[in-house]
Design a protein around this motif. Structure first.
Motif, PDB file in Angstrom:
ATOM      1  N   VAL A 187       0.835  -1.200   0.000  1.00 25.55           N
ATOM      2  CA  VAL A 187       0.000   0.000   0.000  1.00 25.55           C
ATOM      3  C   VAL A 187       0.870   1.251   0.000  1.00 25.55           C
ATOM      4  O   VAL A 187       0.613   2.212  -0.728  1.00 25.55           O
ATOM      5  CB  VAL A 187      -0.945   0.002   1.222  1.00 25.55           C
ATOM      6  N   TRP A 188       1.927   1.234   0.817  1.00 24.04           N
ATOM      7  CA  TRP A 188       2.829   2.386   0.888  1.00 24.04           C
ATOM      8  C   TRP A 188       3.462   2.655  -0.479  1.00 24.04           C
ATOM      9  O   TRP A 188       3.518   3.793  -0.939  1.00 24.04           O
ATOM     10  CB  TRP A 188       3.915   2.120   1.931  1.00 24.04           C
ATOM     11  N   LEU A 189       3.917   1.589  -1.124  1.00 23.17           N
ATOM     12  CA  LEU A 189       4.537   1.744  -2.442  1.00 23.17           C
ATOM     13  C   LEU A 189       3.524   2.219  -3.486  1.00 23.17           C
ATOM     14  O   LEU A 189       3.841   3.055  -4.334  1.00 23.17           O
ATOM     15  CB  LEU A 189       5.164   0.422  -2.888  1.00 23.17           C
ATOM     16  N   GLY A 190       2.297   1.691  -3.416  1.00 21.22           N
ATOM     17  CA  GLY A 190       1.267   2.124  -4.351  1.00 21.22           C
ATOM     18  C   GLY A 190       0.965   3.604  -4.196  1.00 21.22           C
ATOM     19  O   GLY A 190       0.814   4.329  -5.182  1.00 21.22           O
ATOM     20  N   CYS A 191       0.873   4.062  -2.950  1.00 19.09           N
ATOM     21  CA  CYS A 191       0.656   5.493  -2.686  1.00 19.09           C
ATOM     22  C   CYS A 191       1.805   6.332  -3.225  1.00 19.09           C
ATOM     23  O   CYS A 191       1.600   7.402  -3.801  1.00 19.09           O
ATOM     24  CB  CYS A 191       0.499   5.736  -1.187  1.00 19.09           C
ATOM     25  N   LEU A 192       3.028   5.827  -3.026  1.00 19.52           N
ATOM     26  CA  LEU A 192       4.207   6.562  -3.480  1.00 19.52           C
ATOM     27  C   LEU A 192       4.209   6.710  -4.995  1.00 19.52           C
ATOM     28  O   LEU A 192       4.488   7.795  -5.525  1.00 19.52           O
ATOM     29  CB  LEU A 192       5.469   5.834  -3.018  1.00 19.52           C
ATOM     30  N   VAL A 193       3.871   5.633  -5.706  1.00 19.13           N
ATOM     31  CA  VAL A 193       3.779   5.703  -7.162  1.00 19.13           C
ATOM     32  C   VAL A 193       2.678   6.673  -7.570  1.00 19.13           C
ATOM     33  O   VAL A 193       2.842   7.470  -8.497  1.00 19.13           O
ATOM     34  CB  VAL A 193       3.496   4.307  -7.755  1.00 19.13           C
ATOM     35  N   GLY A 194       1.552   6.637  -6.850  1.00 18.60           N
ATOM     36  CA  GLY A 194       0.462   7.557  -7.138  1.00 18.60           C
ATOM     37  C   GLY A 194       0.868   9.010  -6.976  1.00 18.60           C
ATOM     38  O   GLY A 194       0.463   9.872  -7.761  1.00 18.60           O
ATOM     39  N   VAL A 195       1.671   9.282  -5.954  1.00 18.31           N
ATOM     40  CA  VAL A 195       2.163  10.649  -5.735  1.00 18.31           C
ATOM     41  C   VAL A 195       2.998  11.108  -6.917  1.00 18.31           C
ATOM     42  O   VAL A 195       2.840  12.235  -7.417  1.00 18.31           O
ATOM     43  CB  VAL A 195       2.982  10.731  -4.430  1.00 18.31           C
ATOM     44  N   VAL A 196       3.893  10.249  -7.372  1.00 22.99           N
ATOM     45  CA  VAL A 196       4.751  10.603  -8.513  1.00 22.99           C
ATOM     46  C   VAL A 196       3.909  10.879  -9.754  1.00 22.99           C
ATOM     47  O   VAL A 196       4.142  11.852 -10.478  1.00 22.99           O
ATOM     48  CB  VAL A 196       5.760   9.467  -8.794  1.00 22.99           C
ATOM     49  N   VAL A 197       2.923  10.024 -10.003  1.00 18.72           N
ATOM     50  CA  VAL A 197       2.058  10.200 -11.165  1.00 18.72           C
ATOM     51  C   VAL A 197       1.294  11.515 -11.097  1.00 18.72           C
ATOM     52  O   VAL A 197       1.064  12.178 -12.119  1.00 18.72           O
ATOM     53  CB  VAL A 197       1.068   9.014 -11.272  1.00 18.72           C
ATOM     54  N   CYS A 198       0.887  11.899  -9.897  1.00 17.79           N
ATOM     55  CA  CYS A 198       0.055  13.098  -9.726  1.00 17.79           C
ATOM     56  C   CYS A 198       0.851  14.378  -9.488  1.00 17.79           C
ATOM     57  O   CYS A 198       0.258  15.434  -9.255  1.00 17.79           O
ATOM     58  CB  CYS A 198      -0.919  12.884  -8.562  1.00 17.79           C
ATOM     59  N   LEU A 199       2.176  14.303  -9.540  1.00 14.55           N
ATOM     60  CA  LEU A 199       2.991  15.505  -9.314  1.00 14.55           C
ATOM     61  C   LEU A 199       2.653  16.668 -10.249  1.00 14.55           C
ATOM     62  O   LEU A 199       2.783  17.833  -9.849  1.00 14.55           O
ATOM     63  CB  LEU A 199       4.479  15.156  -9.435  1.00 14.55           C
ATOM     64  N   PRO A 200       2.226  16.430 -11.499  1.00 18.94           N
ATOM     65  CA  PRO A 200       1.833  17.568 -12.353  1.00 18.94           C
ATOM     66  C   PRO A 200       0.698  18.410 -11.760  1.00 18.94           C
ATOM     67  O   PRO A 200       0.522  19.572 -12.149  1.00 18.94           O
ATOM     68  CB  PRO A 200       1.380  16.883 -13.649  1.00 18.94           C
ATOM     69  N   PHE A 201      -0.054  17.846 -10.798  1.00 17.76           N
ATOM     70  CA  PHE A 201      -1.149  18.592 -10.173  1.00 17.76           C
ATOM     71  C   PHE A 201      -0.675  19.399  -8.970  1.00 17.76           C
ATOM     72  O   PHE A 201      -1.478  20.072  -8.321  1.00 17.76           O
ATOM     73  CB  PHE A 201      -2.263  17.635  -9.724  1.00 17.76           C
ATOM     74  N   ALA A 202       0.626  19.343  -8.656  1.00 12.13           N
ATOM     75  CA  ALA A 202       1.152  20.032  -7.479  1.00 12.13           C
ATOM     76  C   ALA A 202       0.891  21.541  -7.492  1.00 12.13           C
ATOM     77  O   ALA A 202       0.452  22.100  -6.476  1.00 12.13           O
ATOM     78  CB  ALA A 202       2.646  19.743  -7.323  1.00 12.13           C
ATOM     79  N   PRO A 203       1.146  22.247  -8.603  1.00 14.38           N
ATOM     80  CA  PRO A 203       0.861  23.692  -8.608  1.00 14.38           C
ATOM     81  C   PRO A 203      -0.609  24.003  -8.326  1.00 14.38           C
ATOM     82  O   PRO A 203      -0.923  24.953  -7.588  1.00 14.38           O
ATOM     83  CB  PRO A 203       1.258  24.121 -10.028  1.00 14.38           C
ATOM     84  N   THR A 204      -1.497  23.205  -8.892  1.00 17.19           N
ATOM     85  CA  THR A 204      -2.927  23.412  -8.653  1.00 17.19           C
ATOM     86  C   THR A 204      -3.272  23.148  -7.195  1.00 17.19           C
ATOM     87  O   THR A 204      -4.051  23.898  -6.581  1.00 17.19           O
ATOM     88  CB  THR A 204      -3.772  22.478  -9.549  1.00 17.19           C
ATOM     89  N   LEU A 205      -2.681  22.091  -6.623  1.00 16.95           N
ATOM     90  CA  LEU A 205      -2.939  21.785  -5.219  1.00 16.95           C
ATOM     91  C   LEU A 205      -2.480  22.917  -4.312  1.00 16.95           C
ATOM     92  O   LEU A 205      -3.201  23.306  -3.386  1.00 16.95           O
ATOM     93  CB  LEU A 205      -2.225  20.484  -4.834  1.00 16.95           C
ATOM     94  N   ILE A 206      -1.298  23.437  -4.574  1.00 14.21           N
ATOM     95  CA  ILE A 206      -0.772  24.539  -3.759  1.00 14.21           C
ATOM     96  C   ILE A 206      -1.693  25.750  -3.853  1.00 14.21           C
ATOM     97  O   ILE A 206      -2.011  26.404  -2.845  1.00 14.21           O
ATOM     98  CB  ILE A 206       0.660  24.910  -4.212  1.00 14.21           C
ATOM     99  N   ASP A 207      -2.160  26.047  -5.056  1.00 13.13           N
ATOM    100  CA  ASP A 207      -3.065  27.187  -5.248  1.00 13.13           C
ATOM    101  C   ASP A 207      -4.384  26.967  -4.520  1.00 13.13           C
ATOM    102  O   ASP A 207      -4.895  27.880  -3.853  1.00 13.13           O
ATOM    103  CB  ASP A 207      -3.307  27.396  -6.745  1.00 13.13           C
ATOM    104  N   GLU A 208      -4.922  25.759  -4.617  1.00  9.64           N
ATOM    105  CA  GLU A 208      -6.218  25.483  -3.987  1.00  9.64           C
ATOM    106  C   GLU A 208      -6.106  25.408  -2.470  1.00  9.64           C
ATOM    107  O   GLU A 208      -7.044  25.788  -1.752  1.00  9.64           O
ATOM    108  CB  GLU A 208      -6.791  24.183  -4.554  1.00  9.64           C
ATOM    109  N   LEU A 209      -4.973  24.938  -1.970  1.00  7.69           N
ATOM    110  CA  LEU A 209      -4.764  24.932  -0.527  1.00  7.69           C
ATOM    111  C   LEU A 209      -4.739  26.348   0.032  1.00  7.69           C
ATOM    112  O   LEU A 209      -5.221  26.603   1.140  1.00  7.69           O
ATOM    113  CB  LEU A 209      -3.442  24.228  -0.189  1.00  7.69           C
ATOM    114  N   GLY A 210      -4.192  27.283  -0.763  1.00  8.90           N
ATOM    115  CA  GLY A 210      -4.138  28.674  -0.328  1.00  8.90           C
ATOM    116  C   GLY A 210      -5.507  29.313  -0.206  1.00  8.90           C
ATOM    117  O   GLY A 210      -5.700  30.253   0.575  1.00  8.90           O
ATOM    118  N   ARG A 211      -6.473  28.791  -0.977  1.00 11.90           N
ATOM    119  CA  ARG A 211      -7.829  29.352  -0.954  1.00 11.90           C
ATOM    120  C   ARG A 211      -8.814  28.505  -0.160  1.00 11.90           C
ATOM    121  O   ARG A 211      -9.956  28.895   0.036  1.00 11.90           O
ATOM    122  CB  ARG A 211      -8.340  29.512  -2.391  1.00 11.90           C
ATOM    123  N   ALA A 212      -8.364  27.342   0.293  1.00 12.71           N
ATOM    124  CA  ALA A 212      -9.261  26.424   1.002  1.00 12.71           C
ATOM    125  C   ALA A 212      -9.444  26.822   2.463  1.00 12.71           C
ATOM    126  O   ALA A 212      -8.571  27.433   3.075  1.00 12.71           O
ATOM    127  CB  ALA A 212      -8.701  25.003   0.934  1.00 12.71           C
TER     128      ALA A 212
END
Length: 306
Positions: A187-212
């Protein structure tokens, strides 16, 4: 002499509740976080939380084919599945989404029929037909009263079906990988791979966290800690001690639990026709369990994760 107490049932009940609550949590923050950024945020929290459980060591990491399987289910299950699920819940209520996604085990059974040469028994074909009829019924549902949420979106239903398919492929890839590592590590490894795959969404996440709001941020933390880290850990604990079929049959309580939690927290209930269609999905899945296939199909008997 140390007695190893079997806490499989309590562990499964924890899994059912936290996985069901994930559908509600996703729905609660759907207007704040986009599907990709919500997936990334949840998985980052999950990786951090799971690190304390898995205690990863280089010597315990898989190599070769098992590693390729980890990458496969990490991309498909932890990445694509969650993105599709998050997108679907922008159009569908939590209970209806949970009901549709529960056709995932049928997809897994069909795929296993080809890959593992397990055939296509009559209960499987009948159950699959009923489940898909339920999906069609949900897609055609309309708002029938003031207490129901908006009519089911065809796009939302299709995204749920896609999520169920992603789950099936992910589960089938993870099962053989578990022969080479501990469940929590997988499970830990699957999550880690998922994080790498979703890294392109990092700028959007940072922006949305600032407004959340702080409440929305805590929902993301909840998704990462409870449905992801704790839910998968308790599922893994139970799966080591009882058959996959028994474990899976317990997790079929998740859709009904999600509907009740959604009603209590979000004050939303599926439209009447959508609820009937969802019930047909569950009945269809149940029929596929009436008769055992020639060979055990562990991966196809699991319920969808959130």
């Amino acid at each position: 002499m140390k007695i190893d107490r079997d806490l499989s049932l309590p562990a499964l009940l924890v899994t059912v509740v936290v996985w069901a609550s994930a559908f509600v949590a996703i729905r609660a923050v759907g207007d704040t976080f986009s599907p990709g950024s919500l997936t990334l945020g949840r998985l980052v929290v999950g990786v951090v939380a799971l690190t304390f459980f898995a205690r990863p060591r280089i010597s315990a990491l898989p190599t070769g084919q098992p590693l390729l399987l980890v990458v496969l289910y990490g991309v498909v299950w932890f990445g694509a599945y969650n993105i599709a699920l998050n997108a679907a819940e922008r159009d569908l209520d939590a209970g209806t989404t949970a009901l549709i996604v529960n056709v995932g085990p049928i997809f897994a059974a069909v795929i296993a029929g080809f890959i593992y040469k397990e055939g296509f028994p009559k209960p499987l074909m009948i159950g699959m037909s009923i489940a898909f009829a339920g999906v069609v019924l949900i897609a055609l549902s309309t708002k029938s009263d003031s207490t129901a949420v908006d009519s089911a979106s065809t796009t939302g239903v299709l995204l749920c079906v896609a999520a169920a398919a992603f789950y099936a492929f992910g589960a089938l890839a993870q099962k053989p990988a578990l022969k080479h590592m501990e469940p929590v590590m997988s499970v830990w490894l699957g999550c880690l791979v998922g994080v790498v795959v979703c890294l392109p969404f990092a700028p959007t996440l940072i922006d949305e966290l600032g407004r959340a709001s702080s409440e929305d941020i805590w929902w993301v933390v909840y998704l990462g800690v409870f449905p992801t880290a704790i839910g998968f850990s308790t599922w893994s604990y139970a799966l080591k001690r009882i058959s996959t079929g028994k474990a899976a049959s317990t997790t079929y309580l998740a859709p009904a639990t999600a509907t009740l939690i959604s009603w209590a927290i979000l004050d939303e209930v599926p439209a009447a026709l959508a609820f009937v269609g969802g019930a047909m999905c569950l009945i269809g899945v149940a029929i596929t369990r009436l008769k055992s296939t020639p060979k055990a199909t562990p991966a196809s008997e699991q319920a969808p994760a959130s």
